[in-house]
Design an enzyme around this catalytic site. Sequence first.
Site, PDB file in Angstrom:
ATOM      1  CG  ASN A  10      -1.843  -1.030   1.431  1.00 29.56           C
ATOM      2  OD1 ASN A  10      -2.360  -1.544   0.445  1.00 29.56           O
ATOM      3  ND2 ASN A  10      -2.115  -1.419   2.669  1.00 29.56           N
ATOM      4  CG  ASP A  12       0.969   3.008   4.788  1.00 28.38           C
ATOM      5  OD1 ASP A  12       0.245   2.326   4.041  1.00 28.38           O
ATOM      6  OD2 ASP A  12       1.595   2.542   5.763  1.00 28.38           O
ATOM      7  CE  LYS A  39      -2.513  -5.345   8.730  1.00 26.92           C
ATOM      8  NZ  LYS A  39      -2.005  -4.208   9.496  1.00 26.92           N
ATOM      9  N   GLY A  40       2.238  -6.735   3.841  1.00 28.70           N
ATOM     10  CA  GLY A  40       3.162  -7.593   3.098  1.00 28.70           C
ATOM     11  C   GLY A  40       4.468  -6.868   2.802  1.00 28.70           C
ATOM     12  CG  LEU A 216       0.921 -11.070  24.749  1.00 25.78           C
ATOM     13  CD1 LEU A 216       1.411 -11.868  25.948  1.00 25.78           C
ATOM     14  CD2 LEU A 216      -0.599 -11.198  24.622  1.00 25.78           C
ATOM     15  CB  ALA A 244       5.109  -1.188  10.264  1.00 20.92           C
ATOM     16  CB  ALA A 245       5.142  -2.551  16.114  1.00 21.79           C
ATOM     17  N   GLY A 246       4.092  -4.921  14.357  1.00 22.46           N
ATOM     18  CA  GLY A 246       3.810  -6.352  14.168  1.00 22.46           C
ATOM     19  C   GLY A 246       4.448  -6.867  12.884  1.00 22.46           C
ATOM     20  CG  ASP A 247       3.270  -5.213   9.273  1.00 28.04           C
ATOM     21  OD1 ASP A 247       2.504  -6.164   9.515  1.00 28.04           O
ATOM     22  OD2 ASP A 247       2.870  -4.103   8.872  1.00 28.04           O
ATOM     23  CB  SER A 286       9.914   2.716  11.553  1.00 30.88           C
ATOM     24  OG  SER A 286       8.670   2.219  11.230  1.00 30.88           O
TER      25      SER A 286
HETATM   26  O1  RIB Z   1       0.534  -2.936   9.599  1.00 30.65           O
HETATM   27  C1  RIB Z   1       0.660  -1.619   9.150  1.00 30.65           C
HETATM   28  C2  RIB Z   1       0.136  -1.500   7.746  1.00 30.65           C
HETATM   29  O2  RIB Z   1      -1.237  -1.773   7.748  1.00 30.65           O
HETATM   30  C3  RIB Z   1       0.251  -0.142   7.124  1.00 30.65           C
HETATM   31  O3  RIB Z   1       1.487   0.069   6.483  1.00 30.65           O
HETATM   32  C4  RIB Z   1      -0.955  -0.061   6.222  1.00 30.65           C
HETATM   33  O4  RIB Z   1      -0.644   0.012   4.863  1.00 30.65           O
HETATM   34  C5  RIB Z   1      -1.796  -1.294   6.543  1.00 30.65           C
HETATM   35  O5  RIB Z   1      -1.623  -2.281   5.625  1.00 30.65           O
END
Ligand code: RIB
Length: 302
Positions: A10, A12, A39-40, A216, A244-247, A286
Amino acid sequence: MGVIVIGSANEDTAVSVHRHPGGGETVLGAMEGVGAGGKGLNQAVAAARAGAGTTFIGAVGDDEAGARLRSTFAAEGVRTHLAMSDSVTGTAFVMVSDGGENAIVVVPGANQDAEALTREADAALGEIGAGDIVLAQLEIPVDVVFSAFRRARTRDAVTVLNAAPSMSLPGEVLDAVDILVVNEHECLEVAGGDRHDVREAALALAGRVPTVIVTLGAKGALLVSGGDSTMVPAHPVEAVDTTAAGDTFCGALVARLSDGEDLAAALGFASAAAALCVQHHGASASAPSARETLDFLDAHSA
Ligand code: RIB
């Protein structure tokens, strides 16, 4: 090949707000910027920065945003199987409040083009083999994820699903997953059955998926694998933006696993990478490098 991420890309647009608006409410914010997300894409960039040879499978539109995302992959050294869809490139609107909590609206566009994604996945997954890791999330159609995982399994690759955004998943999809990564909310939704206790939900999921990791936030991560459950503590840091912390966690995790690290060590690395991510604004921008994460771990293990 190493790490293969199949998922969304995406562009953002991020704004900062003091607090998120409620229904029917207007709040004033400030423009943070426009950047590469999804996310990808975020997971692929995080894996590449963590040192893994990374391939991304996805779709963008024939537009300027799509061209910018293609340049991001090239600049990050991520190989791509990126379809040019008839739909527009995916877009996300990200609001980040004081304290760093985010709220996101995604307009998926090309990320929902199942035909284009399947075409690219068929080409890319023909090249994978034992030891490769296929990582997916749920911003693309779940059928595409399922068929990629089935293909990966026939080639002895490891399948990792980050079930975000959360949805209830057919049992056959969970059966095709080797490692499931979810946050608390996703854990409860994927486990289903009106559960309220995250640990109970994680244990129920572990009856179906060999390894379950529940992130968590500031409390760390819960790992349930091989009949054991372990808490991995988080590194306390001041978060400015949790986007994007989880990503970053998922990308860093699979990068270390593909390098042969064991689950516990890879989890420690991933949670340090996420701790670094939340100290910066933006999504893929980041994600830390492997060196930054290792230095952080050195500094925080004394
Ligand atoms: O996890 C964060 C992401 O969620 C963002 O970058 C946004 O594009 C959505 O996909």
